[in-house]
Design a protein around this motif. Structure first.
Motif, mmCIF file in Angstrom:
data_model
loop_
_atom_site.group_PDB
_atom_site.id
_atom_site.type_symbol
_atom_site.label_atom_id
_atom_site.label_comp_id
_atom_site.label_asym_id
_atom_site.label_seq_id
_atom_site.Cartn_x
_atom_site.Cartn_y
_atom_site.Cartn_z
ATOM 1 N N PRO B 150 -48.186 53.457 -6.563
ATOM 2 C CA PRO B 150 -49.501 52.820 -6.650
ATOM 3 C C PRO B 150 -49.982 52.425 -5.248
ATOM 4 O O PRO B 150 -49.196 51.881 -4.462
ATOM 5 N N THR B 151 -51.264 52.718 -4.949
ATOM 6 C CA THR B 151 -51.778 52.537 -3.589
ATOM 7 C C THR B 151 -51.620 51.096 -3.092
ATOM 8 O O THR B 151 -51.086 50.871 -2.004
ATOM 9 N N ILE B 152 -52.065 50.144 -3.887
ATOM 10 C CA ILE B 152 -52.060 48.761 -3.404
ATOM 11 C C ILE B 152 -50.626 48.252 -3.249
ATOM 12 O O ILE B 152 -50.249 47.688 -2.211
ATOM 13 N N ILE B 156 -48.931 47.159 0.189
ATOM 14 C CA ILE B 156 -48.345 45.837 0.455
ATOM 15 C C ILE B 156 -46.958 46.005 1.048
ATOM 16 O O ILE B 156 -46.614 45.399 2.071
ATOM 17 N N VAL B 157 -46.150 46.871 0.411
ATOM 18 C CA VAL B 157 -44.766 47.044 0.847
ATOM 19 C C VAL B 157 -44.712 47.575 2.278
ATOM 20 O O VAL B 157 -44.023 47.036 3.139
ATOM 21 N N ILE B 158 -45.482 48.643 2.554
ATOM 22 C CA ILE B 158 -45.388 49.253 3.882
ATOM 23 C C ILE B 158 -46.009 48.356 4.955
ATOM 24 O O ILE B 158 -45.413 48.128 6.011
ATOM 25 N N PRO B 180 -52.330 62.488 -1.882
ATOM 26 C CA PRO B 180 -51.863 63.309 -3.002
ATOM 27 C C PRO B 180 -52.948 63.698 -4.003
ATOM 28 O O PRO B 180 -53.030 64.863 -4.397
ATOM 29 N N THR B 181 -53.806 62.767 -4.404
ATOM 30 C CA THR B 181 -54.834 63.101 -5.394
ATOM 31 C C THR B 181 -55.705 64.232 -4.881
ATOM 32 O O THR B 181 -56.020 65.187 -5.596
#
Lengths: 354, 305, 342
Positions: B150-152, B156-158, B180-181
């Motif tokens: 998931p983008t958000i 957040i993680v990265i 990717p999309t």
């Protein structure tokens, strides 16, 4: 088969049928499509009729309005953009065009049924064929699921689908093109219609399968006495099965008559051109004799006779005045050509006939 | 059935008539699409709004003479007035000027991310779609796995790993998560065009793969990609705002709508204008790109015309 | 092995072979699985097809859908990778050529497709479509001569040269097919493979295109491989005809041999299924109505592939595949019980 009692046949959606009226008659019908970029005049004054046990072919090339006219008869034109602007469609003498949609629905499917060129898209891929055929009985006769399925098996037998009992629960994609067309015919025949409209029923099929389907249709017609309206571009199919033919060009008929009269002695330059364009498998022919140009833009149909820009015989009057249907000697024979006699003489003299 | 061809606008003309009727219509499909577009109010409105935002991003000075970084504390938290159209924020900066200057970051990130993601998608999608086989299987599977992040959440993680987060870092993360999309879209579009007979014709003429891809496949598979890319610009701008709002995006003293909304959340009851103005401008911008994408879809899809 | 039979009963002199197809096989694997594909079957689209194309002639490949006529043509053009076999053109095997050699051969063998809507790039002008051949093969025509030659080609196929800057969607179906023909002619090929070139056209327009193809052949000395499902069109335009069923040629001969001295039961049934143009022909009464459908090419019947629908089938037909040879017939036929002229 549940036979519909005869007295209800005399009623059309509650209205009394007119005795002696043709099974279906279409008069001076006009259909146009109002699009963003202009108005497409798809059907412009077509008139024809069909009687019981009779096959009438509507012959025309792409853009001739042959399919649209059938959709108008069925009352299944998307509106907007399509509008039936004028004319009359009578079933057993009862006007359909002014009928309320609810009454019209009783006629559609039950009295006049239709089959289409592309059986794969006309069938719903997520339901079994048995369910789809049975739906006709559930919808119109209030049959139970079981009764519907039994009736479906019976119909599938009737249209000669082998192992009907085993295949009634198969899905459309599990059938070949020819078998799918049989399924469509079974659905159309479910309610024992008086008229069957077949819109290019064999165009997507191979020639050996086409022969099977045409044979089936003519057997079924023999059996039920229904009137058959065959819409096609294929002159060969028409020659084989039709009693009468209506040749269409730019949304109107250019010639009508008994099939052998029209084929042996065409009375309109367009019909002549079609005949001369056909290659033959049974005869050697040195050279085809095509019609020049291409069919007209339905947003800008030529003034006068719509065929005049492509016609080798066209004169000044052809560019101004739309020819009405001239009656010729033979029964029911008409031609919409100002110079029908001259054109026929010229053709007979040149000896180029089938 | 064939009759339907005629009524969907594909009209056959006799030779003589072609000359008069279509003389002025010597136009490409792109040209036709353009003419259809400029007659659409939705396109005109969204295009105007986007144009204004672009100019705002490049020349903020045209819209305000105030310096968004001159912040006299004495003027803090004023409500909108003739002097300060959008009021002032907690530090006393002119909120109108900050909203104007915020466009630059949002639009820049939107365009950078879309451009790079599109490039990755075009190259990867063309190779994957055109060559098929093992290359395709590899690219397609990697894309699918990537697609699952998931983008958000991924953002957040990265982004939490970075000490300093500027436009470059945020863009990078959104590119990494965003391609990717688009690649899937390019790939499926290429596959459908690859099967056409004009591609076969080009191969039969002896055309090289490069020529086939650049001259035949890409121009014809571009339409849905352009539509999606336009919408993506809006989506990326919203994503940047969301990340900044969550405190993993841009950091102060950068000026961005997301940051402005983020700082405003504590004072939503006392100074609602701090949330309203950046929120409204952000929504209008995102909405404009999405509207424009829709207008393009209608114009570029010949089936709908 | 098929030796092309002496063309007995035909006084038409055949040119030398320009293209020889030997035992062409094209099988498509049927695979299952997403990451690790495994083969679960084979579609025998084109199975051991051999024929010769002579200089200046038109050879027809005719059959119903799924018979392998289009696959055969596409494989000859190497638009599909062949499974085995060879196609000899000017003494060289097309199937063994490098990409570079193949490029050269492509100048000589061109193609026309069925769908005039799908076979032209909608984003290129007619001029660009025709001239693309010279962009790919610049050695054929100097740049400054290209414009003039394009106009000439458009004129030759019956299009108005003034329309050079128009796009395909501005033309009718028949006109688009003419554009496709002009493109095929740009490199002055000696062989043209025409895959159902008139099937999508209306009768009156179809006749225009058939005549055009005949005129071009006479003028330019072209050889055609002409693929169609319409037996009438095939008879009209072809000198020789090969009838295909489920990936195999069942009968091959000149037009008279195949249509008048029909030897294979399948061809007979096929011909009898075509409606006559004459309402009084009573063709229906002599019609051979075949039972059932064409079997799946993924699982064809053993022996003769037509035996499951053939009224003459006997035990022997299920055994060895009948070879395509002369069997007291005037042309080769792949049937143990061929029809013979009375």
């Amino acid at each position: 088969m549940t036979q519909v009692p005869l007295q209800t046949r005399d009623l059309v959606a509650g209205k009394p049928a007119v005795p002696g009226a043709p099974l279906l008659s279409v008069e001076n019908i006009h259909v146009e499509f109002r699009l963003d970029f202009g108005t497409v005049k798809a059907v412009n004054g077509l008139t024809y009729h069909v009687n019981e046990r009779e096959t009438v072919a509507i012959l025309g090339e792409s853009g001739s309005g042959k399919s649209v006219s059938a959709q108008a008869v069925m009352g299944i034109i998307d509106s907007p953009p399509g509008f039936v602007t004028d004319g009359s469609v009578k079933f057993r003498g009862v006007e359909l065009l002014t009928m309320a949609e609810k009454e019209r629905r009783q006629v559609r499917g039950e009295r006049i049924a239709m089959i289409f060129q592309d059986a794969l898209t006309a069938l719903n891929p997520v339901f079994t064929v048995g369910w789809q055929i049975g739906e006709m009985f559930r919808e119109h006769h209030g049959s139970t699921k079981k009764e519907g399925l039994d009736a479906a098996v019976e119909l599938m037998d009737r249209v000669k689908i082998p192992l009907a009992r085993d295949r009634v629960n198969s899905y459309p994609h599990e059938f070949s093109g020819g078998m799918r067309q049989r399924v469509m015919i079974a659905m159309a025949l479910a309610l024992d219609p008086d008229v069957l409209i077949a819109d290019e029923p064999t165009t997507a099929l191979d020639v050996t399968v086409q022969a099977q389907i045409m044979q089936l249709l003519s057997d079924l017609q023999e059996e039920t006495g229904m009137g058959l309206i065959l819409i096609t571009h294929d002159l060969g199919v028409v020659a084989e099965v039709a009693d009468r033919v209506v040749v269409m060009y730019a949304g109107d008929s250019v010639e009508k008559g008994e099939i052998s009269d029209v084929y042996h002695n065409p009375a309109h330059p367009y019909t002549m051109g079609l005949m001369d364009s056909m290659p033959r498998h049974d005869v050697q022919k040195d050279r085809l004799n095509p019609i020049k140009g291409s069919p007209p833009d339905l947003m800008a149909i030529p003034a006068g006779c719509a065929f005049n820009p492509r016609c080798p015989y066209a004169q000044d009057i052809c560019r101004v005045e739309k020819p009405h249907l001239h009656e010729l000697g033979e029964a029911g024979r008409v031609s919409a050509c100002h110079f029908v006699e001259e054109v026929r003489d010229a053709r007979n003299r040149s000896g180029s006939r089938l | 059935m064939s009759d339907r061809v005629a009524i969907t606008g594909d009209i056959e003309l006799p030779d003589e008539h072609v000359d008069e009727a279509t003389e002025d219509r010597v136009a490409s499909l792109w040209g036709d699409a353009w003419r259809a577009l400029i007659r659409k109010p939705i396109f005109v409105i969204s295009a105007l709004l986007i144009l204004i935002m672009m100019v705002m991003a490049v020349f903020p000075g045209l819209f305000t003479s105030k310096d968004p970084r001159s912040c006299p504390l004495s003027e803090a938290l004023q409500t909108p007035s003739a002097e300060h159209w959008f009021g002032t924020d907690v530090q006393g900066c002119d909120y109108y000027a900050r909203t104007i200057y915020g466009a630059r970051v949002s639009i820049t990130i939107g365009l950078i991310v879309t451009t790079f993601a599109l490039t990755i998608a075009l190259v990867g999608g063309s190779i994957s779609g055109y060559y098929g086989g093992i290359v395709d299987t590899l690219i397609a599977r990697v894309t699918d796995m990537w697609f699952a992040i998931p983008t958000i959440l991924g953002g957040i993680v990265i982004l939490a790993l970075f000490q300093n987060r500027g436009v470059a870092q945020v863009s990078l993360v959104l590119i990494v998560l965003g391609w990717p999309t688009m690649l899937r879209l390019v790939r499926s579009s290429v596959i459908s065009v690859k099967e056409t007979e004009y591609v076969d014709s080009a191969r039969a003429l002896g055309a090289t793969d490069f020529r086939i891809i650049t001259r035949h496949i890409l121009p014809n598979s571009l339409a849905p990609v352009i539509v999606y890319a336009t919408i993506t610009v809006g989506v990326v701008i919203a994503a940047e705002a969301a990340l900044s709002f969550l405190n993993v995006g841009l950091q102060l003293p950068a000026i961005s709508w997301g940051l402005m909304i983020s700082t405003a959340q504590n004072r939503i009851l006392t100074s609602p204008h701090l949330l309203f103005f950046p929120g409204a401008v952000l929504s209008i911008t995102v909405f404009s790109f999405i509207l424009m994408g829709d207008a393009l879809r209608d114009a570029l899809d010949p089936k709908l015309r | 092995m098929l030796e092309t039979a002496p063309e007995a009963g035909s006084d038409k002199k055949l040119g030398e072979p320009i293209l020889t197809v030997n035992n062409l096989v094209k099988h498509y694997p049927i695979t299952q699985g997403i990451l690790f594909k495994r083969q679960i079957g084979t579609v025998k689209a084109s199975d051991d097809v051999s024929f010769e194309l002579h200089r200046g002639e038109t050879l027809g490949l005719v059959g119903e859908s799924g018979c392998g006529k289009t696959t055969t043509a596409r494989t000859i053009l190497r638009l599909e990778t062949p499974t085995s076999g060879s196609v000899i053109f000017r003494g060289k095997d097309i199937f063994k050529m490098s990409q570079k050699e193949l490029r050269e051969v492509r100048r000589e063998i061109q193609v026309i497709f069925q769908d005039p809507y799908a076979s032209l790039n909608p984003r290129m002008t007619v001029g660009d479509i025709v001239a693309e051949a010279w962009r790919i093969h610049p050695e054929v025509l100097a740049k400054e001569k290209q414009q003039a030659r394009t106009l000439e080609l458009l004129e030759m196929v019956g299009l108005n040269p003034d329309h050079i800057n128009r796009y395909p969607h501005q033309f009718s179906g028949g006109q688009r097919q003419r554009i496709g023909i002009a493109r095929a002619l740009a490199l002055n090929p000696s062989v043209i493979v025409a895959d159902e070139p008139v099937s999508a056209l209306d009768v009156s327009v179809q006749a225009q295109v058939v005549n055009l193809l005949e005129d071009l052949q006479a003028e330019l000395g072209l050889s055609y491989i002409f693929i169609a499902h319409d037996l009438s069109v095939i008879r009209h335009i072809c000198d020789r005809v090969a009838v295909m069923y489920l990936g195999k040629i069942v009968e091959i001969g000149d037009e008279i041999q195949v249509y008048e001295h029909t030897a294979h039961p399948y061809t007979k049934a096929l011909l009898s299924a075509v409606p006559a143009l004459d309402p009084n022909a009573k063709q229906v009464e002599h019609r051979i109505l075949l039972e059932g459908d064409v079997p799946s090419p993924a699982d064809p019947p053993s022996g003769c592939r037509f035996r499951t629908r053939c009224w003459k089938a006997q035990e022997i037909c299920a055994g060895e595949i009948p070879e395509l040879i002369l069997r007291d017939t005037d042309h080769p036929v792949a049937c143990y019980f061929p029809e013979r002229p009375a």
